[in-house]
Write a protein that holds these residues in place. Structure first.
Motif, PDB file in Angstrom:
ATOM      1  N   UNK A 133       0.900  -1.262  -0.041  1.00  0.00           N
ATOM      2  CA  UNK A 133      -0.206  -0.068  -0.027  1.00  0.00           C
ATOM      3  C   UNK A 133       0.936   1.422   0.023  1.00  0.00           C
ATOM      4  N   UNK A 134       1.972   1.196  -0.718  1.00  0.00           N
ATOM      5  CA  UNK A 134       2.653   2.267  -0.750  1.00  0.00           C
ATOM      6  C   UNK A 134       3.022   2.794  -2.157  1.00  0.00           C
ATOM      7  N   UNK A 135       3.200   4.253  -2.423  1.00  0.00           N
ATOM      8  CA  UNK A 135       3.538   4.849  -3.736  1.00  0.00           C
ATOM      9  C   UNK A 135       5.163   5.219  -3.880  1.00  0.00           C
ATOM     10  N   UNK A 136       5.794   5.216  -2.937  1.00  0.00           N
ATOM     11  CA  UNK A 136       7.229   5.387  -3.072  1.00  0.00           C
ATOM     12  C   UNK A 136       8.068   4.651  -1.987  1.00  0.00           C
ATOM     13  N   UNK A 137       9.277   4.826  -2.091  1.00  0.00           N
ATOM     14  CA  UNK A 137       9.983   4.386  -1.017  1.00  0.00           C
ATOM     15  C   UNK A 137      11.448   5.097  -1.129  1.00  0.00           C
ATOM     16  N   UNK A 138      12.352   5.099  -0.156  1.00  0.00           N
ATOM     17  CA  UNK A 138      13.544   5.614   0.059  1.00  0.00           C
ATOM     18  C   UNK A 138      14.451   4.591  -0.851  1.00  0.00           C
ATOM     19  N   UNK A 139      15.504   5.413  -1.218  1.00  0.00           N
ATOM     20  CA  UNK A 139      16.657   4.615  -2.132  1.00  0.00           C
ATOM     21  C   UNK A 139      17.817   5.362  -1.877  1.00  0.00           C
ATOM     22  N   UNK A 140      18.996   4.460  -2.034  1.00  0.00           N
ATOM     23  CA  UNK A 140      20.320   5.065  -2.103  1.00  0.00           C
ATOM     24  C   UNK A 140      21.287   4.131  -3.002  1.00  0.00           C
ATOM     25  N   UNK A 141      22.066   4.891  -3.707  1.00  0.00           N
ATOM     26  CA  UNK A 141      23.220   4.008  -4.458  1.00  0.00           C
ATOM     27  C   UNK A 141      24.456   4.518  -4.633  1.00  0.00           C
ATOM     28  N   UNK A 142      25.248   3.689  -4.667  1.00  0.00           N
ATOM     29  CA  UNK A 142      26.718   4.205  -5.063  1.00  0.00           C
ATOM     30  C   UNK A 142      27.056   4.519  -6.289  1.00  0.00           C
ATOM     31  N   UNK A 143      26.203   4.382  -7.009  1.00  0.00           N
ATOM     32  CA  UNK A 143      26.106   4.839  -8.584  1.00  0.00           C
ATOM     33  C   UNK A 143      27.353   4.255  -9.533  1.00  0.00           C
ATOM     34  N   UNK A 144      27.613   2.917  -8.950  1.00  0.00           N
ATOM     35  CA  UNK A 144      28.916   2.188  -9.707  1.00  0.00           C
ATOM     36  C   UNK A 144      28.606   2.150 -11.155  1.00  0.00           C
ATOM     37  N   UNK A 145      27.436   2.209 -11.863  1.00  0.00           N
ATOM     38  CA  UNK A 145      27.059   2.274 -13.219  1.00  0.00           C
ATOM     39  C   UNK A 145      27.738   3.696 -13.852  1.00  0.00           C
ATOM     40  N   UNK A 146      27.691   4.422 -13.129  1.00  0.00           N
ATOM     41  CA  UNK A 146      28.180   5.548 -13.844  1.00  0.00           C
ATOM     42  C   UNK A 146      29.731   5.834 -14.067  1.00  0.00           C
ATOM     43  N   UNK A 147      30.509   5.085 -13.256  1.00  0.00           N
ATOM     44  CA  UNK A 147      32.064   5.116 -13.402  1.00  0.00           C
ATOM     45  C   UNK A 147      32.493   6.035 -12.272  1.00  0.00           C
ATOM     46  N   UNK A 148      33.855   6.348 -12.393  1.00  0.00           N
ATOM     47  CA  UNK A 148      34.463   7.136 -11.347  1.00  0.00           C
ATOM     48  C   UNK A 148      34.959   8.395 -11.916  1.00  0.00           C
ATOM     49  N   UNK A 149      34.874   9.460 -10.995  1.00  0.00           N
ATOM     50  CA  UNK A 149      35.381  10.939 -11.404  1.00  0.00           C
ATOM     51  C   UNK A 149      36.916  10.932 -11.245  1.00  0.00           C
ATOM     52  N   UNK A 150      37.445  11.563 -12.516  1.00  0.00           N
ATOM     53  CA  UNK A 150      38.913  11.692 -12.472  1.00  0.00           C
ATOM     54  C   UNK A 150      38.952  13.412 -12.352  1.00  0.00           C
ATOM     55  N   UNK A 151      39.972  13.751 -11.814  1.00  0.00           N
ATOM     56  CA  UNK A 151      40.570  15.108 -11.573  1.00  0.00           C
ATOM     57  C   UNK A 151      41.812  15.459 -12.101  1.00  0.00           C
ATOM     58  N   UNK A 152      42.049  16.152 -13.209  1.00  0.00           N
ATOM     59  CA  UNK A 152      43.281  16.445 -13.981  1.00  0.00           C
ATOM     60  C   UNK A 152      43.690  17.864 -13.603  1.00  0.00           C
ATOM     61  N   UNK A 153      45.038  18.020 -13.205  1.00  0.00           N
ATOM     62  CA  UNK A 153      45.519  19.255 -12.881  1.00  0.00           C
ATOM     63  C   UNK A 153      46.683  19.690 -13.621  1.00  0.00           C
ATOM     64  N   UNK A 154      46.826  20.831 -14.193  1.00  0.00           N
ATOM     65  CA  UNK A 154      47.904  21.220 -15.013  1.00  0.00           C
ATOM     66  C   UNK A 154      48.527  22.616 -14.467  1.00  0.00           C
ATOM     67  N   UNK A 155      49.509  22.535 -13.972  1.00  0.00           N
ATOM     68  CA  UNK A 155      50.142  23.688 -13.439  1.00  0.00           C
ATOM     69  C   UNK A 155      51.429  24.309 -14.169  1.00  0.00           C
ATOM     70  N   UNK A 156      51.413  25.363 -14.850  1.00  0.00           N
ATOM     71  CA  UNK A 156      52.700  25.906 -15.736  1.00  0.00           C
ATOM     72  C   UNK A 156      53.161  27.172 -14.945  1.00  0.00           C
ATOM     73  N   UNK A 157      54.575  27.135 -14.787  1.00  0.00           N
ATOM     74  CA  UNK A 157      55.055  28.218 -14.275  1.00  0.00           C
ATOM     75  C   UNK A 157      56.312  28.720 -15.136  1.00  0.00           C
ATOM     76  N   UNK A 158      56.137  30.376 -15.326  1.00  0.00           N
ATOM     77  CA  UNK A 158      57.204  30.825 -15.964  1.00  0.00           C
ATOM     78  C   UNK A 158      57.932  32.034 -15.023  1.00  0.00           C
TER      79      UNK A 158
END
Length: 983
Positions: free
Chosen positions: A419-444
């Motif tokens: 007798x419910x219309x919704x439920x609480x839910x949580x996911x690691x979102x493994x299907x989305x893959x993993x975030x990558x951070x790219x940093x580029x420092x240049x000094x003159x």
């Protein structure tokens, strides 16, 4: 923040060859870690002997340039032999191993971050005071910052031409200006190198990762009767790093030390049991790898990769209550122990950032007179890093409608039955893959200057005047990351005319593609919609301009020797500008572009990304200052020895903070007992707020599993850190006093020193952590913080606002011990045995937040931080003309999770308070690492070498904060080998 591009105060001393040999016997070679003061204690030529050699002895702790001068501030010297023996692909690692350097950043730190901008940034921290309170110099001159905090990146320095590194353990603001509260690290290059040399090195870890390659080349020559000197160098290095591991608790490369240790808050303060408990194999109960129903009658139903439902295996024999809240009977709030850990995300963090760097350096010097040089230097450096902050993009606290067409039929039927219309839910979102951070420092960076000698008022004076300009560009790009509102729209699916579509008409009109989050098979269209190709970015430009004038000489001879003085002035200007993408910044503040088109479903105020919500901003300040320093000899006799008093004063005018005065007063006394010296110095030091603290555009950090004590659940929240233009400079009192023994003819080869230090800092620029802000409000200790957060925000993402203030005060004290002994022809064997050890003991590191209702907290011995009670480094090296063998030990003492905790057992605990929380265990072991290395001289010009770090593959201690890379080795055993050559 002042600017004396610290000119290295040089002491010109003439030595006979015999004297140089005596100095070498005490303080040299591989690996040479020595006291700079001991160098200047070398015996003078005896009798009628004439000096056969002239050497420049550089004393970084002072501006004074005078024959035989020694500074009162303890200074540790690491020469090129020690650097080579340690065989690291980055000189930063070698220096950071010194015991007095605590809390330095590097490629193993900041790897869990998306938004900080400090990924892969290698910067030093003395005394645990942080990199912003340690002044790092190149040839005595400041270097443009590689981050808006103003700290440079050592990876951008030219490294093959480094002759030595001086580490000044004490406040030096009066001599060098702002930031030198903890001390100074000064890199000295070989400006007169002649010949050609190089180094080729490779390495790999015991786990088959972190592959390393290093190629360094340098050349030097002279022209026009040795009046024109040209030195060039270049190097390339790459460290593959150690990436994220598997889902659950499996780390990269099969490392098995991670136990998902968590400090769990029971949330109960007065039942006789500890409020905080430390447990391994903690299992989050609000999400799983491919999805979990977390509330309602279907609580405990999980989904596999194909979207098939199954009963989730809770740890602790937990039983879901299947009510309106996410509670599991038999478990702690938010966590069970054991069970199905496949959805845990922490193992996905990079253990060490991948780093690739290129450095080039050129110096041209022209002797336009016998003792005068006009010089020009230019160096370019580029450092690229990559890290994975965490596994997946977990989203707890979602609400899914039972009518969602992606809900499996069996679950729809169960919804109808219940007798419910919704439920609480949580996911690691493994299907989305993993975030990558790219940093580029240049000094003159370019420097043009003139240095040399001139005669005035009947005495000889030295000068070094220069102008330097530096520009640093930092580009940060984040890939494979979701837009929160698009994700929310994509998972809210419905069916229209038999086709599954996004329920929101506005979202559909702007390209929304429905996302199936039950399992691990999202459509390509849905992925492209929620994670567009163009992710968050930040573009930063920083500049630094410095004009410096430095003059030193000895205008008059007094009863005990010549009075030596130094004086000068400097102007410095610092600037930064940063811009960010329209989705992170918000279309109200940054224009939409073709790469970031307008989308009405996104928040116009920004913070639309899951993480990496960069902001635009900028700021600048300028500094004008002048200094005067004097060294007054007061005793010079056989009966009393030699003593002098050293003092300095500096006036600094900050465009942001007004006029500030700093000073120091100290002295040295060479006792009439041969080899012994007393030294001491006290100083007032200043650190003005940096560009980040004053003007920083808001820096956002996503907290995916933040504990909300008001609701007793974990939520997704964003931490916003913003600048404060009303900040005042920090002021510090720094005192050191010690005794040193070296250079005695009756005990040759032995050097020992002991130095006590104490540092007190007022008006510390600091911020409370997000957890502290929420807990101080929750505990009703500081209700003024209650307006700084919203963890149940119906109008946008949950947030906690953090801002720096001049609230805190710090006090730290302890002592340093350093000893070395060199034994020529030990036991009749050819060659030399060198023994050396350095140790630092932190007696206290008391932090007073300045918040009413809180008490000071001592961080000494807290092994989740950077200041263990004891830390030492010992090196034994045996060297002959043909080969060498080295053993190095690194150790720090056992410690605790925090000194504020009260350890107790169930049934015996007092009431837990914010200032004295109760805990069931409060221990974190130290570590002992052994490194070995050796060299073999193939010819006089070619040397092969090998090195093994962490020989016994010691794992890091478990930590409730994943791991502490500031103290522990997280990579494991490393093998390196290479060839050096010089012609």
């Amino acid at each position: 923040m002042s600017g004396f591009h610290s000119r290295i105060a040089t002491a010109r001393t003439r030595f006979a060859m015999a004297s140089i040999a005596a100095v070498s016997a005490c303080l040299m070679t591989t690996p040479a870690l020595a006291q700079a003061q001991a160098q200047a204690q070398a015996q003078a030529p005896q009798g009628n002997e004439q000096p056969a050699n002239t050497a420049d002895i550089v004393v970084t702790g002072s501006r004074i340039k005078a024959s035989g001068y020694t500074a009162p501030t303890p200074t540790t010297v690491i020469d090129s032999g020690a650097i080579e023996a340690n065989a690291q692909p980055n000189i930063f690692t070698t220096i950071a191993q010194l015991p007095s350097l605590q809390g330095s950043s590097g490629t193993a730190t900041n790897t869990f971050s998306t938004s900080s901008g400090q990924q892969g940034l290698s910067s030093f921290s003395l005394r645990g005071l942080g990199p912003i309170r340690t002044l790092t110099l190149l040839d005595g001159q400041r270097v443009v910052g590689a981050n808006v905090t103003g700290v440079p990146d050592i990876s951008l320095f030219p490294q093959l031409l480094i002759q030595r590194v001086d580490v000044v353990n004490g406040g030096a603001s009066a001599s060098y200006g702002s930031d030198a509260v903890g001390g100074v690290v000064n890199f000295i290059t070989d400006t007169r190198f002649k010949g050609f040399k190089g180094n080729v090195q490779g390495g790999i870890s015991d786990y088959g990762d972190n592959e390393q390659v290093l190629v360094q080349l340098a050349a030097g020559t002279s022209f026009a009767d040795d009046r024109i000197h040209l030195v060039v160098s270049g190097e390339y290095a790459k460290e593959a790093g150690v990436g994220g591991g598997e889902w659950g608790i499996g780390l990269a490369g099969g490392r098995d030390w991670f136990k998902q240790t968590s400090l769990i808050d029971r949330g109960i303060t007065n039942d006789g049991s500890p409020r905080f408990v430390l447990r391994d194999f903690a299992q989050a109960i609000n999400y799983t790898k491919y999805g979990l129903i977390t509330t309602g009658p279907l609580q405990g139903t999980a989904f596999d990769q194909n979207g098939n439902p199954f009963q989730f295996q809770y740890g602790s024999n937990g039983v879901p209550t299947r009510g309106n809240s996410n509670v599991v009977t038999g478990c702690f709030p938010g966590f069970c122990l054991g069970g199905d850990l496949s959805g845990n995300v922490d193992a996905g963090r990079s253990l060490q950032s991948e780093i690739e760097r290129i450095n080039t350096y050129t110096r041209l010097g022209v002797d336009f007179a016998d003792n005068d040089e006009l010089y020009f230097t230019f160096n370019f450096g580029q450092v690229k890093t990559q890290n994975q902050p965490v596994g997946g993009m977990n989203r707890p606290g979602l609400t899914i409608q039972c009518a969602n067409p992606f809900v499996p039929a069996s679950i729809k039927a169960a919804c109808a039955t219940a007798g419910i219309t919704s439920f609480g839910y949580g996911t690691s979102n493994a299907a989305l893959g993993n975030t990558q951070v790219h940093t580029d420092r240049r000094q003159y960076r370019a420097v043009i200057g003139a240095k040399g000698q001139f005669d005035a008022i009947g005495t000889e004076w030295t000068y070094d005047n220069y102008f330097t300009h530096g520009t640093n560009y930092t580009d940060i790009d984040v890939s494979n990351i979701l837009l929160t509102n698009r994700f929310n729209d994509a998972i809210n699916a419905t069916t229209i005319n038999g086709t599954i579509v996004c329920a929101s008409a506005t979202a559909r009109a702007n390209g929304c593609q429905p996302l199936n989050i039950f399992g691990g098979n999202p459509s390509a269209g849905a992925l492209a919609y929620i994670m567009p190709e163009n992710g968050p970015f930040q573009r930063t430009r920083q500049t630094q301009d410095v004009v410096s004038i430095n003059i030193s000489g000895s205008p008059v001879d007094l009863w005990a020797g010549p009075l030596s003085i130094a004086f000068g002035g400097e102007y410095r200007h610092e600037f930064y500008r940063v811009r960010a993408d329209a989705y992170g910044m918000g279309s109200n503040f940054a224009p939409n572009t073709a790469d970031y088109p307008f989308d009405p479903t996104l928040g116009a105020g920004g913070n639309n990304w899951y993480a990496g919500n960069y902001k635009s901003g900028g700021g600048a300040y300028s500094v004008k200052e002048a200094f005067f320093e004097a060294d007054l000899p007061v005793i010079n006799s056989d009966a009393m020895g030699k003593a002098s008093i050293n003092g300095a004063v500096r006036v600094t005018d900050y465009s942001t903070a007004g006029v500030n005065w700093t000073w120091k007063l100290g002295g040295t006394w060479n006792l009439p007992i041969e080899g012994f010296r007393l030294r001491g110095v006290t100083s007032k030091d200043v650190r003005a707020p940096n560009l980040s603290e004053l003007f920083a555009a808001p820096v956002t950090t996503t907290l995916p599993n933040f504990f909300d004590p008001f609701s007793g659940r974990n939520v997704l929240a964003i931490q916003n850190v913003i600048g404060n233009t009303n900040l005042r400079p920090e002021t510090a009192r720094n005192t050191t006093a010690g005794i040193a023994f070296s250079g005695a003819s009756w005990l040759p080869g032995l050097s020992v020193s002991f130095d006590y230090y104490t540092i007190k800092i007022k008006d510390v620029v600091s911020t409370l952590g997000a957890g502290d802000i929420v807990n101080l409000c929750f505990q009703k200790v500081a209700t003024e913080f209650c307006d700084a957060f919203n963890l149940n925000n119906q109008q946008g993402p949950n947030f906690i606002n953090v801002q720096p203030f001049n609230l805190a005060s710090w006090k730290t004290s302890g002592f340093d011990i350093e000893a070395s002994y060199q034994w020529r022809q030990p036991l009749g064997l050819p060659g030399t045995l060198t023994l050396r050890a350095l140790a630092t003991h932190v007696r206290e590191f008391v932090v007073n937040s300045g918040i009413k209702g809180t008490i000071p907290n001592d961080l000494a011995g807290v092994n989740t931080g950077a200041t263990p009670d004891w830390k030492w480094l010992a090196v034994q090296n045996y060297e002959t003309d043909k080969f060498s063998f080295m053993v190095q030990e690194r150790w720090f003492s056992d410690g605790v999770l925090g000194n504020q905790y009260v350890v107790c057992k169930p049934g015996s605990c007092p009431q837990s308070t914010n200032n004295a929380p109760t805990i069931d265990q409060n221990f974190m072991p130290g570590a002992f690492y052994v490194d070995i290395g050796g060299t073999y001289n193939i010819t006089k010009q070619v040397t092969a070498y090998a090195k093994v770090d962490n020989l016994f593959n010691r794992d890091p201690a478990k930590s409730p904060f994943f791991v502490n890379p500031a103290l522990y080795d997280v990579v494991g055993r490393m093998y390196r080998a290479g060839v050096r050559f010089r012609f």
